[in-house]
Design a protein around this motif. Sequence first.
Motif: not given
Length: 317
Positions: A191-212
Amino acid sequence: MLGIVYAGQGTQRVGMGQDFYEKYESFRQTIDNATGIVSKVTDMDVAKLCFEGPAEVLSQTKYTQPAMVAFAIGVTKLLREAGINADYTCGLSLGEYSALFEAGTLDEKAVLELIAKRGKYMTEASEGLDVKMAAVMGADRETVFECCDKANAELKGEKIVQAANFNCPGQIVISGDALAVDKASAYLKEAGAKRIVPLKVSGPFHTSLMKPAGDKLAEEFKNISFKEEKSKVVFNCVGREKKEEESISKLLEKQVQSSVYLEDSIKYMVNAGVDTIIEIGPGKAISKFINKTVNDVKVYSIDSVEDFENTIKELGA
């Protein structure tokens, strides 16, 4: 009008706060007291980990969050001693808890206990998951939403990806199961995104996976008395002040499992009349986001004693 904004996870570094600790008694007391409070939740010597590391341990969520908030509380107290208080305040993700301390909504003990538990619960919610977060550069919100929806539809909801952070125009972070993030990333490149940079994190933060984690925090909030705000808090998950019918506890419960609207929060403060912003936290990431989001705002960043002393000198405190 003055805004104070607090940094989030990912900016921590070994050595953070050491110069403050050596020079200012009140900062030293804050860090030492923090160890006594957070060590009841997670085994942590705040000063030792902040100043000596190792970096891979300091970067673990359950340790990063108390370390960052202890640093922020210490600097906030020094600003108060210099006569500097915010008119508006906010923070990126965990930084919101420091904002609540600045506003007088939570006291030092309560905010440190809560953030230690938040880090613990978010770590527990991430265990056993193959997850990823990535910063998307050069795509607008609609494109990011569309690409995440396509990835989720392809995976039939068995794996999920969501827009997690709206940092500034042109930078949006996506988060979720690794497979879903990879698929969304591929669609975004198409779709034309310029760059996608993986982040050094250990969790799926700020998603519904954090519901627990949100559910466990909701139980903790039942025992917390939030005081009236002395400065106006702009909340992450809505990008504005809370409405009268909204509760701080519900907004914090939602915050851990939904998007962070930092860009919206900065715009809200500036539209309300804020013309000077102080960033508190290691690094200067938020200052860069602010400069990409709004014009004609004076921005200071406090990472070191030198930064602090220059800031209070310039502000005439």
